[in-house]
Design an enzyme around this catalytic site. Structure first.
Site, PDB file in Angstrom:
ATOM      1  N   LYS A 222       0.802   6.175 -13.019  1.00 23.39           N
ATOM      2  CA  LYS A 222       1.294   6.606 -14.341  1.00 23.39           C
ATOM      3  C   LYS A 222       1.580   5.390 -15.219  1.00 23.39           C
ATOM      4  O   LYS A 222       1.844   4.279 -14.728  1.00 23.39           O
ATOM      5  CB  LYS A 222       2.568   7.453 -14.211  1.00 23.39           C
TER       6      LYS A 222
ATOM      7  N   PRO B 153      -1.048  -1.163  -8.001  1.00 22.04           N
ATOM      8  CA  PRO B 153      -0.231  -2.349  -7.709  1.00 22.04           C
ATOM      9  C   PRO B 153       1.149  -1.953  -7.185  1.00 22.04           C
ATOM     10  O   PRO B 153       1.769  -1.029  -7.714  1.00 22.04           O
ATOM     11  CB  PRO B 153      -0.108  -3.040  -9.077  1.00 22.04           C
TER      12      PRO B 153
ATOM     13  N   MET C 145       3.928   1.081 -12.122  1.00 19.25           N
ATOM     14  CA  MET C 145       2.919   2.129 -12.314  1.00 19.25           C
ATOM     15  C   MET C 145       3.149   3.327 -11.395  1.00 19.25           C
ATOM     16  O   MET C 145       2.294   4.204 -11.263  1.00 19.25           O
ATOM     17  CB  MET C 145       1.517   1.551 -12.113  1.00 19.25           C
TER      18      MET C 145
ATOM     19  N   ALA D  90       3.562   8.123  -6.620  1.00 21.76           N
ATOM     20  CA  ALA D  90       2.243   8.769  -6.549  1.00 21.76           C
ATOM     21  C   ALA D  90       1.932   9.153  -5.097  1.00 21.76           C
ATOM     22  O   ALA D  90       1.409  10.241  -4.830  1.00 21.76           O
ATOM     23  CB  ALA D  90       1.165   7.835  -7.094  1.00 21.76           C
TER      24      ALA D  90
ATOM     25  N   ASP E  35       9.842   9.758 -10.966  1.00 22.04           N
ATOM     26  CA  ASP E  35       8.448   9.854 -11.416  1.00 22.04           C
ATOM     27  C   ASP E  35       7.639  10.890 -10.633  1.00 22.04           C
ATOM     28  O   ASP E  35       6.528  11.241 -11.034  1.00 22.04           O
ATOM     29  CB  ASP E  35       7.737   8.495 -11.263  1.00 22.04           C
TER      30      ASP E  35
HETATM   31  P1  ATP Z   1       9.013   2.709  -9.952  1.00 18.51           P
HETATM   32  O1  ATP Z   1       8.367   4.038  -9.698  1.00 18.51           O
HETATM   33  O2  ATP Z   1      10.429   2.618  -9.461  1.00 18.51           O
HETATM   34  O3  ATP Z   1       8.807   2.202 -11.337  1.00 18.51           O
HETATM   35  P2  ATP Z   1       7.008   0.852  -9.238  1.00 18.51           P
HETATM   36  O4  ATP Z   1       5.971   1.674  -9.838  1.00 18.51           O
HETATM   37  O5  ATP Z   1       7.408  -0.378  -9.970  1.00 18.51           O
HETATM   38  O6  ATP Z   1       8.292   1.712  -8.978  1.00 18.51           O
HETATM   39  P3  ATP Z   1       6.141   1.137  -6.513  1.00 18.51           P
HETATM   40  O7  ATP Z   1       4.768   0.711  -6.195  1.00 18.51           O
HETATM   41  O8  ATP Z   1       6.438   2.587  -6.528  1.00 18.51           O
HETATM   42  O9  ATP Z   1       6.598   0.390  -7.825  1.00 18.51           O
HETATM   43  O10 ATP Z   1       7.106   0.390  -5.459  1.00 18.51           O
HETATM   44  C1  ATP Z   1       8.503   0.283  -5.642  1.00 18.51           C
HETATM   45  C2  ATP Z   1       9.110   0.069  -4.265  1.00 18.51           C
HETATM   46  O11 ATP Z   1       9.003   1.296  -3.531  1.00 18.51           O
HETATM   47  C3  ATP Z   1       8.374  -0.962  -3.451  1.00 18.51           C
HETATM   48  O12 ATP Z   1       8.915  -2.232  -3.619  1.00 18.51           O
HETATM   49  C4  ATP Z   1       8.532  -0.464  -2.040  1.00 18.51           C
HETATM   50  O13 ATP Z   1       9.638  -1.078  -1.412  1.00 18.51           O
HETATM   51  C5  ATP Z   1       8.877   1.018  -2.156  1.00 18.51           C
HETATM   52  N1  ATP Z   1       7.873   1.955  -1.611  1.00 18.51           N
HETATM   53  C6  ATP Z   1       8.151   3.023  -0.864  1.00 18.51           C
HETATM   54  N2  ATP Z   1       7.050   3.706  -0.541  1.00 18.51           N
HETATM   55  C7  ATP Z   1       6.018   3.067  -1.103  1.00 18.51           C
HETATM   56  C8  ATP Z   1       4.620   3.329  -1.121  1.00 18.51           C
HETATM   57  N3  ATP Z   1       4.064   4.369  -0.495  1.00 18.51           N
HETATM   58  N4  ATP Z   1       3.859   2.465  -1.831  1.00 18.51           N
HETATM   59  C9  ATP Z   1       4.417   1.418  -2.485  1.00 18.51           C
HETATM   60  N5  ATP Z   1       5.728   1.129  -2.463  1.00 18.51           N
HETATM   61  C10 ATP Z   1       6.540   1.942  -1.789  1.00 18.51           C
END
Ligand code: ATP
Length: 352
Positions: free
Chosen positions: A50, A157, A162, A167, A199
């Site tokens: 997203k 990433p 995102m 997701a 999200d």
């Molecule tokens: P947010 O949704 O809070 O904005 P983001 O999009 O910045 O997060 P994500 O890739 O969702 O980032 O990762 C945030 C944190 O979630 C990571 O640092 C990790 O510790 C944790 N996490 C838990 N499950 C997952 C997963 N399946 N993939 C990636 N990160 C995960």
């Protein structure tokens, strides 16, 4: 009988370049099943990331969450998730044959993607299993019986703003609902998703939506046509909690309204959308990572219609007028960016 989720992690090779083609090579990492299912009972789901085309922080709520007004849209940057059921010989797959199932996790932590219950995909699977009375919380049993294996192929990433973890949680709800035959509606899955993260409800459905509250109260938004982006991940992640803490220290609640973004989406006007992009978290992300502000300037100078940090960052999004412009922009700025388009639908069951 126990139900086991097994995940194992290894890096996927290939460069992230163009996510417009679903078959394009993507960089990222893959969590691969420790063993393959005996009978091929599996469901694969492709889920998009997203972006927040508009994000206003209205203040901090009594429950500690920030009050948001945001326009979500999915973008063609995908994680691929596959769930498979493995039954030992002589055991059936019907839920009725598994009265005491247990969700057990086993995988390594790699590159910021956590193992075990910290993984949002696992949390989502456990929540669905418990609410559908397929998994009994707290029941410890020997490791025999049916197991569910999750393969996770990360193209989004990690900690990039995102919504990658969210997701995966959304994709797990959709995939296990199909695999386990729990027959929950998308609305019911959204409600479960809201207990995992802000999200997740949006990512269960995808498309374009306006969200308020902590981001979970959703209204569908009309979006005509598609928009073309250069997506520039940063080399280091930025924790969402740190960005909100920086916002708490240095920023004031904002009253900006999303009208200009909504109008641009309705009228398929990329130029107007570029001018209207808005993210209240951007100053906080720039304060924590000053090079992001410099990257934004370079992208604007190179001719992007608009540039902003994605969610809490650090991924930077540059809007282009069309696909060819996005490709040219990515080549010109040399920020390690790849092209993508939005909106990108929602989680999709791609094969059984
Ligand atoms: P947010 O949704 O809070 O904005 P983001 O999009 O910045 O997060 P994500 O890739 O969702 O980032 O990762 C945030 C944190 O979630 C990571 O640092 C990790 O510790 C944790 N996490 C838990 N499950 C997952 C997963 N399946 N993939 C990636 N990160 C995960």
């Amino acid at each position: 009988m126990p139900l086991t989720i097994v995940l194992r992690v290894f890096w996927r090779t290939g460069n992230v370049r163009d996510h417009n083609s679903r078959g394009a090579a993507q960089g990222g990492m893959r969590l691969v099943a420790a063993e393959t299912p005996r009978d091929g009972t599996r469901v694969a789901v492709r889920v998009p990331a997203k972006v927040n085309l508009f994000l206003a922080v209205r203040g901090v709520r009594a429950d500690g969450y920030h009050e948001l007004a945001t326009v979500f849209q999915t973008i063609s940057v995908f994680d691929d998730l596959c769930v498979a059921l493995v039954a030992p010989p002589g055991r059936g797959h019907h839920p009725a044959s598994r009265p005491h199932m247990r969700l057990e996790l086993s995988h390594d932590e790699v590159q910021g993607v956590p193992a075990g219950d910290a993984n949002l995909a696992v949390q989502a699977g456990r929540l669905l299993g418990e609410s559908a009375h397929m998994i009994e919380p707290g029941i410890d049993s020997e490791r025999v019986g049916p197991r569910t294996i999750i393969d996770l192929d990360k193209g989004i990433p990690v900690a990039g703003g995102m919504g990658g973890g969210s997701a995966d949680a959304a994709a797990t709800l959709v995939a296990l609902n199909e695999l386990w035959g729990t027959e929950l509606s998308r609305d019911e899955l959204r409600e479960l998703g809201s207990r995992i993260g802000s999200d997740v409800p949006f990512l269960v459905v995808g498309g374009t939506a306006f969200a308020t509250g902590r981001g979970t109260a959703l209204a569908q938004v009309l979006c005509r046509g598609e928009f073309h982006w250069v997506v520039c991940p940063d080399s280091a992640s930025l924790a969402t909690a740190d960005v909100f803490k920086a916002w708490d220290k240095t920023c004031e609640p904002s009253e900006v309204e999303p009208d200009a973004v909504l109008q641009a989406l309705r009228s398929e006007d990329a130029e107007a959308l570029g001018a209207a992009l808005h993210n209240d978290l951007e100053p906080a992300a720039f304060a924590l990572r000053p090079r992001l502000a410099e990257r934004k300037e370079r992208l604007l100078t190179a001719g992007a219609l608009g540039v902003m940090v994605s969610g809490s960052g650090p991924t930077m999004l540059a809007l282009a007028s069309d696909h060819a412009h996005a490709v040219a922009l990515a080549a010109e700025v040399r920020e390690g960016g790849f092209v993508a388009r939005s909106p990108a639908g929602g989680p999709e069951i791609v094969r059984r």
